[in-house]
Design a protein around this motif. Structure first.
Motif, PDB file in Angstrom:
ATOM      1  N   TYR A 180       1.585   6.651 -10.127  1.00  0.00           N
ATOM      2  CA  TYR A 180       1.968   5.302  -9.694  1.00  0.00           C
ATOM      3  C   TYR A 180       2.585   5.351  -8.300  1.00  0.00           C
ATOM      4  CZ  TYR A 180       4.252   0.666 -10.140  1.00  0.00           C
ATOM      5  OH  TYR A 180       4.682  -0.626  -9.956  1.00  0.00           O
ATOM      6  N   ASP A 181       3.488   6.292  -8.093  1.00  0.00           N
ATOM      7  CA  ASP A 181       4.137   6.438  -6.791  1.00  0.00           C
ATOM      8  C   ASP A 181       3.116   6.735  -5.697  1.00  0.00           C
ATOM      9  OD1 ASP A 181       6.428   7.043  -4.916  1.00  0.00           O
ATOM     10  OD2 ASP A 181       5.524   9.027  -5.024  1.00  0.00           O
ATOM     11  N   LEU A 182       2.169   7.631  -5.963  1.00  0.00           N
ATOM     12  CA  LEU A 182       1.196   7.997  -4.940  1.00  0.00           C
ATOM     13  C   LEU A 182       0.277   6.829  -4.608  1.00  0.00           C
ATOM     14  CD1 LEU A 182       0.101  10.139  -3.055  1.00  0.00           C
ATOM     15  CD2 LEU A 182      -1.396  10.934  -4.906  1.00  0.00           C
ATOM     16  N   TRP A 183      -0.129   6.065  -5.602  1.00  0.00           N
ATOM     17  CA  TRP A 183      -0.999   4.908  -5.319  1.00  0.00           C
ATOM     18  C   TRP A 183      -0.269   3.930  -4.392  1.00  0.00           C
ATOM     19  CZ3 TRP A 183      -3.461   8.405  -7.138  1.00  0.00           C
ATOM     20  CH2 TRP A 183      -3.740   8.710  -8.453  1.00  0.00           C
ATOM     21  N   CYS A 184       1.011   3.709  -4.637  1.00  0.00           N
ATOM     22  CA  CYS A 184       1.798   2.810  -3.782  1.00  0.00           C
ATOM     23  C   CYS A 184       1.882   3.365  -2.361  1.00  0.00           C
ATOM     24  CB  CYS A 184       3.200   2.622  -4.350  1.00  0.00           C
ATOM     25  SG  CYS A 184       3.259   1.718  -5.922  1.00  0.00           S
ATOM     26  N   GLN A 185       2.036   4.687  -2.233  1.00  0.00           N
ATOM     27  CA  GLN A 185       2.123   5.293  -0.903  1.00  0.00           C
ATOM     28  C   GLN A 185       0.816   5.118  -0.141  1.00  0.00           C
ATOM     29  OE1 GLN A 185       4.986   6.249   0.402  1.00  0.00           O
ATOM     30  NE2 GLN A 185       5.813   5.598  -1.588  1.00  0.00           N
ATOM     31  N   TYR A 186      -0.318   5.193  -0.831  1.00  0.00           N
ATOM     32  CA  TYR A 186      -1.597   4.949  -0.163  1.00  0.00           C
ATOM     33  C   TYR A 186      -1.639   3.549   0.441  1.00  0.00           C
ATOM     34  CZ  TYR A 186      -4.501   9.068  -0.963  1.00  0.00           C
ATOM     35  OH  TYR A 186      -5.049  10.333  -0.889  1.00  0.00           O
ATOM     36  N   ILE A 187      -1.209   2.553  -0.311  1.00  0.00           N
ATOM     37  CA  ILE A 187      -1.212   1.178   0.195  1.00  0.00           C
ATOM     38  C   ILE A 187      -0.289   1.060   1.406  1.00  0.00           C
ATOM     39  CG2 ILE A 187      -0.747  -1.242  -0.345  1.00  0.00           C
ATOM     40  CD1 ILE A 187      -3.125  -0.023  -1.884  1.00  0.00           C
ATOM     41  N   LEU A 188       0.911   1.591   1.292  1.00  0.00           N
ATOM     42  CA  LEU A 188       1.903   1.465   2.361  1.00  0.00           C
ATOM     43  C   LEU A 188       1.500   2.242   3.616  1.00  0.00           C
ATOM     44  CD1 LEU A 188       5.157   1.718   0.213  1.00  0.00           C
ATOM     45  CD2 LEU A 188       4.117  -0.352   1.167  1.00  0.00           C
ATOM     46  N   ARG A 189       0.665   3.274   3.456  1.00  0.00           N
ATOM     47  CA  ARG A 189       0.186   4.030   4.616  1.00  0.00           C
ATOM     48  C   ARG A 189      -1.066   3.398   5.233  1.00  0.00           C
ATOM     49  NH1 ARG A 189       1.802   9.480   4.666  1.00  0.00           N
ATOM     50  NH2 ARG A 189       3.876   9.636   3.728  1.00  0.00           N
ATOM     51  N   GLY A 190      -1.559   2.331   4.604  1.00  0.00           N
ATOM     52  CA  GLY A 190      -2.675   1.614   5.211  1.00  0.00           C
ATOM     53  C   GLY A 190      -4.022   1.794   4.562  1.00  0.00           C
ATOM     54  N   TYR A 191      -4.071   2.408   3.377  1.00  0.00           N
ATOM     55  CA  TYR A 191      -5.347   2.646   2.702  1.00  0.00           C
ATOM     56  C   TYR A 191      -5.489   1.739   1.481  1.00  0.00           C
ATOM     57  CZ  TYR A 191      -5.339   6.646   5.772  1.00  0.00           C
ATOM     58  OH  TYR A 191      -5.282   7.438   6.885  1.00  0.00           O
ATOM     59  N   SER A 192      -6.735   1.421   1.159  1.00  0.00           N
ATOM     60  CA  SER A 192      -7.013   0.528   0.042  1.00  0.00           C
ATOM     61  C   SER A 192      -7.854   1.239  -1.006  1.00  0.00           C
ATOM     62  CB  SER A 192      -7.768  -0.720   0.534  1.00  0.00           C
ATOM     63  OG  SER A 192      -7.011  -1.425   1.497  1.00  0.00           O
ATOM     64  N   LEU A 230       8.038  -2.800  -4.073  1.00  0.00           N
ATOM     65  CA  LEU A 230       8.282  -4.222  -3.805  1.00  0.00           C
ATOM     66  C   LEU A 230       9.101  -4.399  -2.533  1.00  0.00           C
ATOM     67  CD1 LEU A 230       9.143  -6.183  -7.095  1.00  0.00           C
ATOM     68  CD2 LEU A 230       7.400  -6.743  -5.398  1.00  0.00           C
ATOM     69  N   ARG A 231      10.155  -3.597  -2.389  1.00  0.00           N
ATOM     70  CA  ARG A 231      11.013  -3.704  -1.204  1.00  0.00           C
ATOM     71  C   ARG A 231      10.250  -3.333   0.065  1.00  0.00           C
ATOM     72  NH1 ARG A 231      14.832  -0.947  -4.803  1.00  0.00           N
ATOM     73  NH2 ARG A 231      16.339  -2.467  -5.601  1.00  0.00           N
ATOM     74  N   SER A 232       9.339  -2.375  -0.036  1.00  0.00           N
ATOM     75  CA  SER A 232       8.552  -1.968   1.126  1.00  0.00           C
ATOM     76  C   SER A 232       7.486  -3.005   1.468  1.00  0.00           C
ATOM     77  CB  SER A 232       7.880  -0.613   0.866  1.00  0.00           C
ATOM     78  OG  SER A 232       8.836   0.395   0.658  1.00  0.00           O
ATOM     79  N   LEU A 233       6.928  -3.628   0.448  1.00  0.00           N
ATOM     80  CA  LEU A 233       5.863  -4.603   0.653  1.00  0.00           C
ATOM     81  C   LEU A 233       6.414  -5.902   1.239  1.00  0.00           C
ATOM     82  CD1 LEU A 233       2.833  -4.418   0.051  1.00  0.00           C
ATOM     83  CD2 LEU A 233       3.261  -5.585  -2.115  1.00  0.00           C
ATOM     84  N   PHE A 234       7.536  -6.354   0.702  1.00  0.00           N
ATOM     85  CA  PHE A 234       8.138  -7.609   1.166  1.00  0.00           C
ATOM     86  C   PHE A 234       9.624  -7.374   1.492  1.00  0.00           C
ATOM     87  CE2 PHE A 234       4.794  -8.886  -1.913  1.00  0.00           C
ATOM     88  CZ  PHE A 234       3.958  -9.599  -1.044  1.00  0.00           C
ATOM     89  N   PRO A 235       9.923  -6.655   2.580  1.00  0.00           N
ATOM     90  CA  PRO A 235      11.315  -6.317   2.883  1.00  0.00           C
ATOM     91  C   PRO A 235      12.182  -7.520   3.247  1.00  0.00           C
ATOM     92  CG  PRO A 235       9.880  -5.696   4.704  1.00  0.00           C
ATOM     93  CD  PRO A 235       8.990  -6.088   3.571  1.00  0.00           C
ATOM     94  N   PHE A 236      11.560  -8.639   3.530  1.00  0.00           N
ATOM     95  CA  PHE A 236      12.281  -9.844   3.928  1.00  0.00           C
ATOM     96  C   PHE A 236      12.652 -10.720   2.729  1.00  0.00           C
ATOM     97  CE2 PHE A 236       7.714 -10.032   4.513  1.00  0.00           C
ATOM     98  CZ  PHE A 236       7.338 -11.092   3.691  1.00  0.00           C
ATOM     99  N   LEU A 237      12.303 -10.274   1.508  1.00  0.00           N
ATOM    100  CA  LEU A 237      12.639 -11.013   0.289  1.00  0.00           C
ATOM    101  C   LEU A 237      13.472 -10.131  -0.639  1.00  0.00           C
ATOM    102  CD1 LEU A 237       9.177 -12.631  -0.629  1.00  0.00           C
ATOM    103  CD2 LEU A 237      11.097 -13.743   0.535  1.00  0.00           C
ATOM    104  N   GLN A 274       6.631  -8.716  10.524  1.00  0.00           N
ATOM    105  CA  GLN A 274       6.498  -7.335  10.089  1.00  0.00           C
ATOM    106  C   GLN A 274       5.382  -6.614  10.840  1.00  0.00           C
ATOM    107  OE1 GLN A 274       8.694  -5.894   7.864  1.00  0.00           O
ATOM    108  NE2 GLN A 274       9.677  -7.895   8.140  1.00  0.00           N
ATOM    109  N   SER A 275       5.641  -5.379  11.210  1.00  0.00           N
ATOM    110  CA  SER A 275       4.612  -4.508  11.766  1.00  0.00           C
ATOM    111  C   SER A 275       4.201  -3.549  10.657  1.00  0.00           C
ATOM    112  CB  SER A 275       5.158  -3.732  12.968  1.00  0.00           C
ATOM    113  OG  SER A 275       4.187  -2.840  13.459  1.00  0.00           O
ATOM    114  N   VAL A 276       3.040  -3.784  10.078  1.00  0.00           N
ATOM    115  CA  VAL A 276       2.647  -3.055   8.874  1.00  0.00           C
ATOM    116  C   VAL A 276       1.274  -2.420   9.029  1.00  0.00           C
ATOM    117  CG1 VAL A 276       4.045  -4.490   7.349  1.00  0.00           C
ATOM    118  CG2 VAL A 276       1.691  -5.169   7.837  1.00  0.00           C
ATOM    119  N   ALA A 277       0.978  -1.478   8.143  1.00  0.00           N
ATOM    120  CA  ALA A 277      -0.301  -0.782   8.129  1.00  0.00           C
ATOM    121  C   ALA A 277      -1.404  -1.716   7.637  1.00  0.00           C
ATOM    122  CB  ALA A 277      -0.206   0.449   7.223  1.00  0.00           C
ATOM    123  N   PRO A 278      -2.672  -1.387   7.935  1.00  0.00           N
ATOM    124  CA  PRO A 278      -3.788  -2.250   7.547  1.00  0.00           C
ATOM    125  C   PRO A 278      -3.836  -2.592   6.055  1.00  0.00           C
ATOM    126  CG  PRO A 278      -4.533  -0.604   9.106  1.00  0.00           C
ATOM    127  CD  PRO A 278      -3.122  -0.247   8.757  1.00  0.00           C
TER     128      PRO A 278
END
Length: 302
Positions: A180-192, A230-237, A274-278
């Motif tokens: 679960y953690d690794l899948w989230c890291q893929y998204i946050l690093r810009g991969y789908s 969640l905090r990484s995806l929407f840090p402003f909420l 936000q400046s975020v990965a693809p």
């Protein structure tokens, strides 16, 4: 590096299951380039069972390699060792007790040919009749991960170069929810995720699984991973606000018209800054379209 695909199995006390798993691996319509079996210091005869299978099949050391851990390192480090030992461009992760559909390798390689960095598929659970599916749209998979692990780990394959270059490995601090953690890291690093809409793996239920023996601990780790994502995806909420937003977007779209204007603007303004990965940008694109378009409008953002 070989342009093919290798299989990686992390084994621990797998004697009762490994032969059936290996049968499904070596009965593929498209063969693996090689198979790496990492034994995590099993206390049963797992390694003997593997050697008997290899001998009976007439397989050579170039096709199957067995890496025995001298001490128990856990599932994360065992898979990481397999990925680091991989000499092919792609790696297919196998659970030691699950059965792969004969076309799993073929369908996965087709997905990689389309440029995928990480691939998964549907999975069925014959013992319970459960059918595990997930949306094909990458942004919806990314949003789904904000509520829990929607990606079936036994179906996943990855691009080894991308994993190594970005240090996308399993984190042993999150064992039992390491996938679960690794899948989230893929998204946050810009991969789908590229989802193959086929049931390519049959999940085996038994009472020795971590989801049974370590259920309480697994839930605690998974919740920690979820909140961090969640905090990484929407840090402003606030996490509670993010969760409400995701639930509405995934399951209660009829409620979009009831979101207050101030909350709507806070979300849109927050994403804009936000400046975020693809991979995250595609999520933001989907959220933006859903918040600014009629609910009935077709969704085109990937």
């Amino acid at each position: 590096m070989d342009s093919g695909i290798s299989g990686i199995i992390s084994c621990y006390n797998s004697e009762a299951f490994i032969a059936n798993t290996l049968d499904s691996i070596f009965n593929q319509t498209t063969a693996l380039s090689s198979l790496i079996i990492v034994d995590d210091c099993s206390s049963d005869a797992t390694i003997d069972a593997v050697h008997r299978y290899v001998t009976a099949r007439g397989l050579d050391a170039g096709t199957v390699s067995v890496l025995p851990n001298r001490i128990n390192l856990g599932i994360s480090m065992s898979y990481n060792l397999g990925i680091m030992a991989c000499r092919t461009k792609y790696a297919m992760l196998f659970s030691h007790d699950d059965i792969s559909h004969p076309d799993r390798v073929k369908s996965t390689l087709n997905a990689f040919a389309e440029g995928a960095a990480i691939v998964c598929s549907y999975m069925d659970v014959p013992a319970s009749g459960q059918k595990i599916t997930l949306p094909e749209m990458p942004s919806l998979v990314a949003l789904g991960l904000a509520l829990g692990n929607v990606v079936p780990a036994p179906t996943v394959s990855l691009d080894v170069d991308i994993a190594r270059q970005n240090k996308l490995y399993f984190n042993p601090q999150n064992d039992y929810a390491e996938d679960y953690d690794l899948w989230c890291q893929y998204i946050l690093r810009g991969y789908s995720f590229h989802v193959v809409p086929e049931f390519l793996v049959a999940y085996t239920l038994h009472d020795q699984q971590a989801s049974v023996t370590r259920q309480a601990h697994q839930k605690l780790v998974a919740e920690r991973v979820r909140l961090q994502y969640l905090r990484s995806l929407f840090p402003f909420l606030q996490p509670e606000q993010s969760e409400v937003l995701v639930r509405i977007l995934l399951y209660e779209k009829h409620m979009l018209g009831h979101i207050s204007q101030s909350f709507n603007e806070a979300i849109l303004n927050g994403m804009e800054k936000q400046s975020v990965a693809p991979g995250v940008q595609s999520v933001y694109g989907y959220v933006r379209q859903m918040l600014t378009s009629p609910v009935s409008a077709p969704v085109t953002v990937q």
